[in-house]
Design a protein around this motif. Structure first.
Motif, PDB file in Angstrom:
ATOM      1  N   ARG A 148     182.830  56.228 -50.788  1.00 29.76           N
ATOM      2  CA  ARG A 148     182.600  57.671 -50.632  1.00 29.76           C
ATOM      3  C   ARG A 148     182.411  58.062 -49.178  1.00 29.76           C
ATOM      4  O   ARG A 148     182.790  59.168 -48.775  1.00 29.76           O
ATOM      5  N   ALA A 149     181.867  57.171 -48.379  1.00 29.20           N
ATOM      6  CA  ALA A 149     181.700  57.471 -46.952  1.00 29.20           C
ATOM      7  C   ALA A 149     183.047  57.620 -46.258  1.00 29.20           C
ATOM      8  O   ALA A 149     183.225  58.511 -45.415  1.00 29.20           O
ATOM      9  N   THR A 150     184.011  56.771 -46.604  1.00 35.54           N
ATOM     10  CA  THR A 150     185.334  56.921 -45.986  1.00 35.54           C
ATOM     11  C   THR A 150     185.990  58.222 -46.426  1.00 35.54           C
ATOM     12  O   THR A 150     186.671  58.878 -45.631  1.00 35.54           O
ATOM     13  N   LEU A 205     187.030  61.269 -43.956  1.00 34.67           N
ATOM     14  CA  LEU A 205     188.376  61.836 -43.950  1.00 34.67           C
ATOM     15  C   LEU A 205     188.316  63.352 -44.093  1.00 34.67           C
ATOM     16  O   LEU A 205     188.989  64.096 -43.353  1.00 34.67           O
ATOM     17  N   ALA A 206     187.506  63.841 -45.023  1.00 39.14           N
ATOM     18  CA  ALA A 206     187.372  65.280 -45.221  1.00 39.14           C
ATOM     19  C   ALA A 206     186.801  65.957 -43.976  1.00 39.14           C
ATOM     20  O   ALA A 206     187.228  67.066 -43.599  1.00 39.14           O
ATOM     21  N   ALA A 207     185.848  65.308 -43.316  1.00 35.41           N
ATOM     22  CA  ALA A 207     185.244  65.895 -42.113  1.00 35.41           C
ATOM     23  C   ALA A 207     186.259  66.011 -40.987  1.00 35.41           C
ATOM     24  O   ALA A 207     186.286  67.012 -40.256  1.00 35.41           O
ATOM     25  N   ALA A 208     187.114  65.000 -40.845  1.00 35.18           N
ATOM     26  CA  ALA A 208     188.136  65.051 -39.800  1.00 35.18           C
ATOM     27  C   ALA A 208     189.180  66.118 -40.099  1.00 35.18           C
ATOM     28  O   ALA A 208     189.606  66.856 -39.203  1.00 35.18           O
ATOM     29  N   VAL A 225     180.059  60.659 -39.458  1.00 34.28           N
ATOM     30  CA  VAL A 225     179.820  60.270 -40.848  1.00 34.28           C
ATOM     31  C   VAL A 225     179.455  58.792 -40.934  1.00 34.28           C
ATOM     32  O   VAL A 225     178.523  58.398 -41.653  1.00 34.28           O
ATOM     33  N   ALA A 226     180.172  57.960 -40.196  1.00 37.22           N
ATOM     34  CA  ALA A 226     179.852  56.531 -40.189  1.00 37.22           C
ATOM     35  C   ALA A 226     178.416  56.302 -39.724  1.00 37.22           C
ATOM     36  O   ALA A 226     177.665  55.529 -40.345  1.00 37.22           O
ATOM     37  N   ASN A 271     188.734  56.091 -34.807  1.00 39.01           N
ATOM     38  CA  ASN A 271     187.744  56.457 -35.826  1.00 39.01           C
ATOM     39  C   ASN A 271     186.352  56.719 -35.263  1.00 39.01           C
ATOM     40  O   ASN A 271     185.380  56.817 -36.009  1.00 39.01           O
ATOM     41  N   ALA A 272     186.266  56.854 -33.967  1.00 39.64           N
ATOM     42  CA  ALA A 272     185.056  57.343 -33.292  1.00 39.64           C
ATOM     43  C   ALA A 272     185.489  57.820 -31.918  1.00 39.64           C
ATOM     44  O   ALA A 272     186.486  57.346 -31.366  1.00 39.64           O
TER      45      ALA A 272
END
Length: 254
Positions: free
Chosen positions: A130-132, A136-139, A159-160, A188-189
């Protein structure tokens, strides 16, 4: 070089994206206890053949793999997260399976990935998956004209961090269109306000992936499969999107 796509070209990528979403939906339904990874690979081959599509993976020979890759889908289990080579493995209860698919139709590519838990899900694994998806939704939410790649990266990284997951920067998202990997790279960061500007017509794959307790990875003996260095479980979510004047369009939505 970054190539911006016309609305007509984005529409053609959407056709490919819908097919990718359909096949990944098939795989999610088929990923059950007792199913062999090679059966999932065979299903993808048949769907691609029936559609007259082209696998972006078949005969792929990047610098990071022991090529050529002679399969049509990446299947990564548990501590494996990227470029999983389909092999003779039967899914067991509680396995975490990532399925990553990229195909081309009439010269236009789309790429997406999803992670499922087979059978009974451990709470820690469900949280990771769910975190991934959340990342994805946040990006996607900040994939707006005038923003930059760094805004996407920062959204994923936030999110991470909130979930306590370290972030690896060796592999991330990427541009795509006529080929599977184009500029720009999407880490991814990162820092907001930095990196390539988001302009209408830019098409990118955004793909947050996390390992539970490490940011270090290694390549399996098969020459392809990327695993977490400490054996911790992993998850990966990916969509192909287009930047438009009206906001982001998810081209690989179901």
């Amino acid at each position: 070089m970054v190539e911006l796509k016309s609305p007509e070209e984005i529409a053609r990528m959407r056709v490919t994206g819908r097919f990718v979403a359909e096949v990944l939906g098939d795989l999610r339904a088929r990923a059950r206890v007792g199913v062999n990874l090679l059966d999932l690979e065979a299903h993808v081959r048949e769907r691609i053949r029936e559609r007259g599509a082209q696998s972006c993976y078949w005969d792929y020979t990047p610098s990071f793999g022991r090529g050529p890759f002679r399969n049509t889908v990446c299947l990564s289990v548990n501590d494996a997260v990227l470029h999983g080579l389909p092999h003779d493995y039967t899914l067991a209860d509680g396995d975490v399976l990532t399925m990553d698919l990229a195909v081309g139709i009439d010269g236009w590519v789309a790429d997406a990935a999803t992670t499922v838990i087979v059978g009974n899900a451990a709470a820690a694994d469900l949280k990771l998956v769910r975190a991934t998806e959340e990342a994805l939704a946040a990006a996607i939410a900040v994939a707006l004209p005038g923003n930059r790649i760094g805004d996407l990266s920062a959204a994923i990284g936030a999110v991470a961090k909130a979930h306590g997951y370290p972030v690896n920067l060796e592999f991330g998202g990427h541009g795509l269109g006529r080929t599977m990997h184009e500029d720009p790279h999407v880490p991814n960061a990162g820092r907001p306000g930095r990196g390539h500007p988001l302009r209408p017509g830019l098409t990118i794959a955004i793909e947050p992936w996390f390992a539970r307790t490490t940011d270090r990875i290694y390549t399996d003996a098969d020459g392809w499969t990327i695993r977490s260095a400490d054996g911790s479980r992993t998850a990966h979510s990916e969509h192909t999107i287009a930047i438009t004047e009206d906001g982001p369009q998810v081209l690989t939505a179901a």
